[in-house]
Scaffold this motif. Sequence first.
Motif, PDB file in Angstrom:
ATOM      1  N   TRP A   1      35.851  -4.957  16.655  1.00  0.00           N
ATOM      2  CA  TRP A   1      35.163  -6.184  17.073  1.00  0.00           C
ATOM      3  C   TRP A   1      34.502  -5.935  18.440  1.00  0.00           C
ATOM      4  CZ3 TRP A   1      37.905 -11.181  19.139  1.00  0.00           C
ATOM      5  CH2 TRP A   1      36.949 -12.214  19.265  1.00  0.00           C
TER       6      TRP A   1
ATOM      7  N   HIS B   1      38.759 -13.385   5.875  1.00  0.00           N
ATOM      8  CA  HIS B   1      38.829 -13.346   7.342  1.00  0.00           C
ATOM      9  C   HIS B   1      39.703 -14.455   7.942  1.00  0.00           C
ATOM     10  CE1 HIS B   1      36.417 -11.701  10.984  1.00  0.00           C
ATOM     11  NE2 HIS B   1      37.607 -12.072  11.360  1.00  0.00           N
TER      12      HIS B   1
ATOM     13  N   PRO C   1      46.211  -6.641  19.806  1.00  0.00           N
ATOM     14  CA  PRO C   1      47.553  -6.226  20.240  1.00  0.00           C
ATOM     15  C   PRO C   1      47.657  -6.049  21.754  1.00  0.00           C
ATOM     16  CG  PRO C   1      46.371  -4.361  19.275  1.00  0.00           C
ATOM     17  CD  PRO C   1      45.532  -5.583  19.021  1.00  0.00           C
TER      18      PRO C   1
ATOM     19  N   ASP D   1      46.141  -8.115  23.734  1.00  0.00           N
ATOM     20  CA  ASP D   1      45.728  -9.447  24.208  1.00  0.00           C
ATOM     21  C   ASP D   1      44.306  -9.397  24.779  1.00  0.00           C
ATOM     22  OD1 ASP D   1      45.725 -12.101  24.798  1.00  0.00           O
ATOM     23  OD2 ASP D   1      47.211 -11.996  26.413  1.00  0.00           O
TER      24      ASP D   1
ATOM     25  N   GLY E   1      42.778  -7.155  26.198  1.00  0.00           N
ATOM     26  CA  GLY E   1      42.698  -6.530  27.519  1.00  0.00           C
ATOM     27  C   GLY E   1      43.418  -7.338  28.589  1.00  0.00           C
TER      28      GLY E   1
ATOM     29  N   LYS F   1      41.440  -2.204  19.898  1.00  0.00           N
ATOM     30  CA  LYS F   1      40.037  -1.793  20.033  1.00  0.00           C
ATOM     31  C   LYS F   1      39.889  -1.101  21.392  1.00  0.00           C
ATOM     32  CE  LYS F   1      36.007  -3.053  22.177  1.00  0.00           C
ATOM     33  NZ  LYS F   1      35.739  -3.638  23.488  1.00  0.00           N
TER      34      LYS F   1
ATOM     35  N   SER G   1      36.806   1.059  23.759  1.00  0.00           N
ATOM     36  CA  SER G   1      35.440   1.566  23.761  1.00  0.00           C
ATOM     37  C   SER G   1      35.287   2.828  24.594  1.00  0.00           C
ATOM     38  CB  SER G   1      34.445   0.488  24.182  1.00  0.00           C
ATOM     39  OG  SER G   1      34.973  -0.344  25.159  1.00  0.00           O
TER      40      SER G   1
ATOM     41  N   GLU H   1      44.933   7.160  24.642  1.00  0.00           N
ATOM     42  CA  GLU H   1      46.177   6.516  25.076  1.00  0.00           C
ATOM     43  C   GLU H   1      46.799   5.727  23.913  1.00  0.00           C
ATOM     44  OE1 GLU H   1      45.318   4.861  29.070  1.00  0.00           O
ATOM     45  OE2 GLU H   1      46.881   3.427  28.506  1.00  0.00           O
ATOM     46  N   ASN H   2      45.946   4.985  23.226  1.00  0.00           N
ATOM     47  CA  ASN H   2      46.452   4.123  22.156  1.00  0.00           C
ATOM     48  C   ASN H   2      46.982   4.937  20.969  1.00  0.00           C
ATOM     49  OD1 ASN H   2      45.560   2.128  23.824  1.00  0.00           O
ATOM     50  ND2 ASN H   2      43.727   1.626  22.635  1.00  0.00           N
TER      51      ASN H   2
HETATM   52  P1  NAP Z   1      42.599  -5.776  21.845  1.00  0.00           P
HETATM   53  O1  NAP Z   1      42.592  -4.571  21.000  1.00  0.00           O
HETATM   54  O2  NAP Z   1      43.862  -6.507  22.077  1.00  0.00           O
HETATM   55  O3  NAP Z   1      42.007  -5.445  23.304  1.00  0.00           O
HETATM   56  C1  NAP Z   1      40.816  -4.785  23.506  1.00  0.00           C
HETATM   57  C2  NAP Z   1      40.619  -4.687  25.006  1.00  0.00           C
HETATM   58  O4  NAP Z   1      41.669  -3.885  25.565  1.00  0.00           O
HETATM   59  C3  NAP Z   1      39.315  -4.061  25.427  1.00  0.00           C
HETATM   60  O5  NAP Z   1      38.866  -4.741  26.575  1.00  0.00           O
HETATM   61  C4  NAP Z   1      39.708  -2.635  25.769  1.00  0.00           C
HETATM   62  O6  NAP Z   1      38.895  -2.086  26.784  1.00  0.00           O
HETATM   63  C5  NAP Z   1      41.107  -2.812  26.294  1.00  0.00           C
HETATM   64  N1  NAP Z   1      41.912  -1.603  26.061  1.00  0.00           N
HETATM   65  C6  NAP Z   1      41.971  -0.854  24.942  1.00  0.00           C
HETATM   66  N2  NAP Z   1      42.828   0.161  25.088  1.00  0.00           N
HETATM   67  C7  NAP Z   1      43.326   0.070  26.348  1.00  0.00           C
HETATM   68  C8  NAP Z   1      44.247   0.825  27.109  1.00  0.00           C
HETATM   69  N3  NAP Z   1      44.854   1.878  26.579  1.00  0.00           N
HETATM   70  N4  NAP Z   1      44.519   0.437  28.383  1.00  0.00           N
HETATM   71  C9  NAP Z   1      43.923  -0.656  28.923  1.00  0.00           C
HETATM   72  N5  NAP Z   1      43.032  -1.438  28.247  1.00  0.00           N
HETATM   73  C10 NAP Z   1      42.739  -1.070  26.976  1.00  0.00           C
HETATM   74  O7  NAP Z   1      41.523  -6.852  21.357  1.00  0.00           O
HETATM   75  P2  NAP Z   1      40.679  -7.154  20.052  1.00  0.00           P
HETATM   76  O8  NAP Z   1      39.467  -6.323  20.009  1.00  0.00           O
HETATM   77  O9  NAP Z   1      40.542  -8.636  20.018  1.00  0.00           O
HETATM   78  O10 NAP Z   1      41.625  -6.802  18.822  1.00  0.00           O
HETATM   79  C11 NAP Z   1      41.613  -5.557  18.161  1.00  0.00           C
HETATM   80  C12 NAP Z   1      40.937  -5.630  16.814  1.00  0.00           C
HETATM   81  O11 NAP Z   1      41.550  -6.607  15.975  1.00  0.00           O
HETATM   82  C13 NAP Z   1      39.483  -6.104  16.859  1.00  0.00           C
HETATM   83  O12 NAP Z   1      38.616  -5.125  17.359  1.00  0.00           O
HETATM   84  C14 NAP Z   1      39.261  -6.484  15.413  1.00  0.00           C
HETATM   85  O13 NAP Z   1      39.080  -5.321  14.614  1.00  0.00           O
HETATM   86  C15 NAP Z   1      40.597  -7.166  15.096  1.00  0.00           C
HETATM   87  N6  NAP Z   1      40.548  -8.653  15.265  1.00  0.00           N
HETATM   88  C16 NAP Z   1      40.663  -9.436  14.165  1.00  0.00           C
HETATM   89  C17 NAP Z   1      40.641 -10.816  14.268  1.00  0.00           C
HETATM   90  C18 NAP Z   1      40.782 -11.644  13.015  1.00  0.00           C
HETATM   91  O14 NAP Z   1      40.550 -12.869  13.060  1.00  0.00           O
HETATM   92  N7  NAP Z   1      41.153 -11.044  11.900  1.00  0.00           N
HETATM   93  C19 NAP Z   1      40.517 -11.438  15.528  1.00  0.00           C
HETATM   94  C20 NAP Z   1      40.428 -10.617  16.654  1.00  0.00           C
HETATM   95  C21 NAP Z   1      40.456  -9.227  16.516  1.00  0.00           C
HETATM   96  P3  NAP Z   1      37.717  -1.058  26.443  1.00  0.00           P
HETATM   97  O15 NAP Z   1      36.893  -1.688  25.358  1.00  0.00           O
HETATM   98  O16 NAP Z   1      37.033  -0.922  27.759  1.00  0.00           O
HETATM   99  O17 NAP Z   1      38.344   0.233  25.988  1.00  0.00           O
END
Ligand code: NAP
Length: 283
Positions: free
Chosen positions: A24, A107, A190, A192, A194, A237, A239, A246-247
């Motif tokens: 996303w 979705h 997961p 939150d 970021g 997610k 970028s 790390e993840n």
């Molecule tokens: P997330 O994975 O919880 O957080 C992404 C954020 O965390 C980004 O700002 C990223 O920064 C940062 N990050 C990633 N790895 C990190 C690390 N090792 N250390 C510090 N910061 C880190 O948020 P999300 O994108 O909302 O959720 C993940 C995925 O779940 C989405 O991409 C999507 O595929 C899915 N999703 C589904 C729904 C649904 O309704 N089904 C809703 C939301 C999300 P950078 O980008 O700068 O690396």
Amino acid sequence: MVSMKFKQLGRTKEKIPSIGLGTWEIEDTAEQVRALETGVRMGARFIDTAELYGTEPIVAKVLKKNGEIFLATKVTPSHFGYDNVIKACDASLRRLGVKQINLYQLHWPNPLVSISETMRAMEKLVEDGKIRYIGVSNFSVKRLKDAQDSLKKNEIVSNQVLYNPNAREIEKDLIPFCEKEKITIIAYSPLDRGNILSRNPEIMTVIGEVAEKYGKTKAQVTLNWICSRKQVVAIPKASTVDHTKENVTSLDWVLKKEDIERIDAAKSGFAIDNWGKKILTRI
Ligand code: NAP
């Protein structure tokens, strides 16, 4: 050397990586495509996208160059009528450049269309080989039961829902239900979005102390804690290549029971909406 962990998908014989890659809001830049490819090459051969994200073409690029990947995408609720589900799936297949989607997910629920109509279309897609497994997202226990009951030949294999140390509502009834029914929980946001380390001081402190103890990062501790739940996999997610690395290596080590319990005991004190953005109430 990464030792990716795998979990069984629903009741199927399929094993999926416990860490997948969310897409996303990723952008079609060299750095972000490299981040995804790094994740895949390190063993996170599981990518989550959605027609709504507009990221299927980016995923297609990664797929083309990196062989087999467990591919999950989603149909948008406004397309839940029978014909629209079929059309939406055909369009996703085209954009992704594949003949079959491994996991096709609703979705989020759409109360305006009967779930049996939508599931009839999903079963037709399985029958035609366009999708392999049926999943849902943002479904409560009640909606999950209705969805299961409306399927004739297939089972719901997964429910993709919000889950992180600041958003633990699903622990009340959804996790126990999914464990009983062997439905995989795919934890979205997961980290939150970021905010994992800034939203709540108590959790931040506990995760920080645990991270220091193991010489890991706070994000790694968070993902390891999430995946310590039997039925749960996570799709962070990232970028950047560094975040991805790390993840993807966050399960290379074992979080001791006592530390899982310490994080369990740290309460967020907040409720977060499904977009992970707003704090709705203090609880
Ligand atoms: P997330 O994975 O919880 O957080 C992404 C954020 O965390 C980004 O700002 C990223 O920064 C940062 N990050 C990633 N790895 C990190 C690390 N090792 N250390 C510090 N910061 C880190 O948020 P999300 O994108 O909302 O959720 C993940 C995925 O779940 C989405 O991409 C999507 O595929 C899915 N999703 C589904 C729904 C649904 O309704 N089904 C809703 C939301 C999300 P950078 O980008 O700068 O690396």
